[in-house]
Design a protein around this motif. Structure first.
Motif, short mmCIF file in Angstrom:
data_model
loop_
_atom_site.label_atom_id
_atom_site.label_comp_id
_atom_site.label_asym_id
_atom_site.label_seq_id
_atom_site.Cartn_x
_atom_site.Cartn_y
_atom_site.Cartn_z
N ILE A 303 32.30 41.88 47.54
CA ILE A 303 32.91 40.64 47.04
C ILE A 303 33.94 40.22 48.09
CG2 ILE A 303 34.15 39.51 45.15
CD1 ILE A 303 31.55 40.87 44.22
N ASP A 304 33.80 39.01 48.61
CA ASP A 304 34.76 38.53 49.59
C ASP A 304 36.12 38.35 48.90
OD1 ASP A 304 34.64 36.72 52.47
OD2 ASP A 304 36.34 36.43 51.11
N GLN A 305 37.14 39.01 49.46
CA GLN A 305 38.46 38.98 48.82
C GLN A 305 38.98 37.55 48.67
OE1 GLN A 305 42.55 41.31 49.13
NE2 GLN A 305 41.91 40.60 51.13
N VAL A 306 38.66 36.67 49.62
CA VAL A 306 39.24 35.33 49.63
C VAL A 306 38.37 34.35 48.84
CG1 VAL A 306 40.04 33.44 51.10
CG2 VAL A 306 40.28 35.83 51.87
N THR A 307 37.07 34.32 49.16
CA THR A 307 36.20 33.31 48.53
C THR A 307 35.59 33.80 47.23
OG1 THR A 307 34.22 34.11 49.65
CG2 THR A 307 35.56 32.49 50.84
N LYS A 308 35.65 35.12 47.00
CA LYS A 308 35.04 35.78 45.83
C LYS A 308 33.51 35.66 45.83
CE LYS A 308 39.19 35.92 43.29
NZ LYS A 308 40.13 35.19 42.51
N GLU A 309 32.95 35.32 46.96
CA GLU A 309 31.50 35.26 47.11
C GLU A 309 30.94 36.69 47.10
OE1 GLU A 309 28.57 33.64 50.71
OE2 GLU A 309 30.67 34.07 51.06
#
Ligand SMILES: Cc1cc2nc3c(=O)[nH]c(=O)nc-3n(C[C@H](O)[C@H](O)[C@H](O)COP(=O)(O)OP(=O)(O)OC[C@H]3O[C@@H](n4cnc5c(N)ncnc54)[C@H](O)[C@@H]3O)c2cc1C
Ligand code: SF4
Length: 589
Positions: A303-309
């Motif tokens: 899970i991308d920490q910034v975009t939550k993708e």
């Protein structure tokens, strides 16, 4: 298409190495975590020719330029360096309980709201203090650099005493790997030839202060014990392109000279130099992708920490180096029909047996004399007194507890204006006194071995964080053996200070919380079989030949020595094993 997180990437490593990961071929290897052990996994895998992806959950950090408080004086800091109390109480109410936390280092410690865990209430004997650094380099930037080998007796103790799980490896097997990592890390220290503390491959030792030499001589003569300078991953001479230490002192802010070992100063640049490294920060590994047909992990879910993708990455081999509790969380969060309780948990022991080194007790006293002696600079190191209790070859060392402890600490002069608060006198006379060097104070600061208890454990709760990852619950504390040991840790310190002629001897015994020693380990212990532990003698999860766990999770017992050097040695050995297995075609997915 550029990757969404390119906008956040400032790291030199990433500028050089970032590929468009979503369209790239699978990697040969994935390393989860870029701290002490992850840096080693990356270096070894890359140097052996594997295209390696390092996934780091935290932000990118550039060696040097991102050491934002390194040379700051108090007057350049908000609140004159005393810290923003409101911000700390709101966001770092747990991390700030760690001894080395202060205004200059706070940015290395996690935000307790974003990175929550459950534990027993404040002050409860089962309260756990889980201290973390989520950024490129992990806690290798923050560590105290004390570096000691475990001894043969440490690997033998569980089997000999019938306590816990026997180690499936012996010291002799690890010995060459200790040497291998030490030659790269650069450990300064003194060779002693002790059975309970094997020597490393040393750079020249730092000097003891006058009172330390005095205590060394007295305790050798009176008790037959050894006092030596701390063995530290700090350079005392130029080493592999890194500069020697100039004794400035505040190492935990970062060291642009690279005089102390960290992933950023040492292993990641070496990995980068091979051209085989890709680093992706802000990448929180959620779980592993397991292919039941192949009986292999094929990659990781991020899970991308910034975009939550959510993104998936694939590789032939995966190394978990997210720190002991972090890697265990990932294993527990990977539930499959075959492994409904998490990968590597056939024994039911995954998450159980958290160990640490218990401390926060000891003794301190003033050493008279030595008025004409001054310490040289701010030596970033102290003394070490290796374990002297319960040595298997010495029946006179038996005590009413098992295992033992080693002392750190040392002698320094009580300088500075702050000591004036406790001094008699007023006005000019007081000020004149304060301009003179203070008395020599000797602190005996022991670290004790903790045994693995099933009720010192972690598990995942049903609650999830903002990235959809379950929040861990971590509980545990000291038991009878540690409590008895603490009495000796204090009494023996007093005894040695008295023998050295110390005056005004005081003892201390403060409440210790599990993991407060920041050496938490043992939640995926190494064992001979899947019935008694989680990883095999090569650090592979028993049931899964291409999944390695080489951070402190694998530790089967703790010894009393600071553990990171042991994680490094086992990591290098495990990579060697993985690459040899790959050459034989055993790991391809
Ligand atoms: C103040 C302090 C003093 C210390 N002093 C000493 C000492 O003197 N001697 C000693 O031996 N040890 C010392 N230690 C302990 C030492 O720092 C640790 O033993 C060591 O860093 C552990 O290495 P690691 O690779 O397991 O974990 P870390 O170095 O903590 O690295 C783990 C990395 O994984 C990342 N990560 C976690 N979860 C995920 C995820 N889900 N996805 C992706 N990435 C993830 C983290 O962000 C981190 O970068 C000290 C620690 C501190 C904080
Ligand atoms: S004391 Fe030495 S290792 Fe520490 S920051 Fe200064 S130069 Fe670097």
């Amino acid at each position: 298409m550029p990757h969404p997180r390119d906008a956040h990437s400032t790291s030199l490593i990433e500028k050089i190495c970032t590929v468009n990961v979503q369209t790239s071929e699978p990697f040969d290897a994935i390393v989860v975590g870029s701290g002490m052990s992850g840096g080693w996994a990356a270096k070894e895998l890359c140097e052996k020719g594997l295209k390696t992806l390092v996934l780091e959950r935290g932000r990118s950090v550039e060696h040097g330029t991102d050491y934002i408080t390194e040379h700051k004086a108090p007057w350049e800091m908000p609140f004159r360096g005393r810290g923003d109390r409101q911000a700390v109480e709101a966001r770092q109410f747990r991390q700030s309980k760690a001894g080395p936390f202060n205004a200059y280092t706070a940015h290395w410690y996690v935000d307790d709201v974003d990175h929550a865990y459950e534990t027993a209430p404040d002050g409860d004997p089962n309260e756990v203090l889980w201290v973390r650094g989520y950024h490129l380099g992990g806690r290798s930037i923050m560590w105290g650099r004390q570096s000691y080998r475990l001894a043969p007796m440490d690997f033998e103790a569980n089997a000999r005493e019938g306590i816990g799980t026997p180690w499936p490896v012996a010291y002799d097997e690890i010995e060459p790997w200790y040497s291998y990592v030490e030659r790269f890390v650069g450990i300064s220290g003194e060779a002693l030839g002790l059975r309970q503390l094997p020597d490393s491959e040393f750079l020249p030792a730092m000097a003891l202060t006058g009172p330390e030499e005095h205590c060394r001589d007295v305790i050798a003569e009176r008790f037959g014990r050894t006092l030596t300078i701390g063995r530290a991953a700090i350079l005392t001479q130029p080493h592999l392109g890194r500069g020697p230490c100039h004794y400035c002192g505040p190492c935990d802010r970062g060291c642009t000279a690279g005089a102390y070992f960290s992933s950023l100063s040492s292993t990641l640049p070496a990995a980068q130099a091979t051209g085989n490294l890709t680093v992706r920060s802000d990448s929180i590994v959620h779980s592993l992708i397991y292919d039941e047909e192949q009986d292999r992990v094929t990659g990781v879910r991020v899970i991308d920490q910034v975009t939550k993708e959510a993104i998936e990455f694939y590789a032939n081999v995966v190394f978990l180096n997210a720190s002991a509790l972090g890697s265990t969380s990932i294993l527990m969060n990977t539930k499959t029909p075959r492994f409904p309780d998490g990968l590597g948990n056939q024994s039911g022991l995954l998450g159980k047996g958290i160990m640490d080194h218990h401390f926060k007790c000891g003794a301190v006293g003033d050493i008279p004399g030595f008025d004409d002696v001054a310490p040289y600079g701010n030596r970033p190191n102290g003394i070490y007194i290796p374990r002297f209790t319960n040595l298997p070859w010495d029946s006179s060392s038996r005590r009413d507890f098992v295992r033992g402890f080693g002392y750190q600490g040392g002698a320094g002069r009580r300088n500075g204006w702050g000591r004036g608060a406790g001094m008699p006198g007023v006005g000019v006379a007081l000020k004149e006194n304060l301009q003179k060097p203070g008395a020599w104070e000797f602190v005996m600061f022991p670290f004790g071995e903790m045994l693995a208890y099933d009720d010192n454990y972690m598990e995942l709760t049903d609650e999830v964080d903002q990235w959809g990852i379950p929040i861990p619950r971590v509980v545990g504390g000291l038991k009878e053996n540690e409590l008895k040991m603490r009495e000796a840790m204090i009494a023996d310190g007093v005894e040695m200070l008295e023998a050295a002629g110390a005056e005004n001897i005081r003892t201390f015994d403060q409440p210790y919380r599990l993991a407060e020693g920041i050496h938490e380990m043992g939640t995926a212990r190494m064992s001979d079989s899947p019935e008694t532990g989680c990883v095999d003698r090569w650090n592979r999860v028993h049931e899964i030949p291409n999944l390695y766990v080489t951070d402190g999770a694998f530790m089967t017992s703790a010894g009393c020595q600071n553990p990171s050097l042991t994680y490094m040695a086992f990591t290098a050995r495990a990579v060697d094993h993985a690459v040899e297995s790959m050459k034989r075609g055993e790991l391809r997915v």
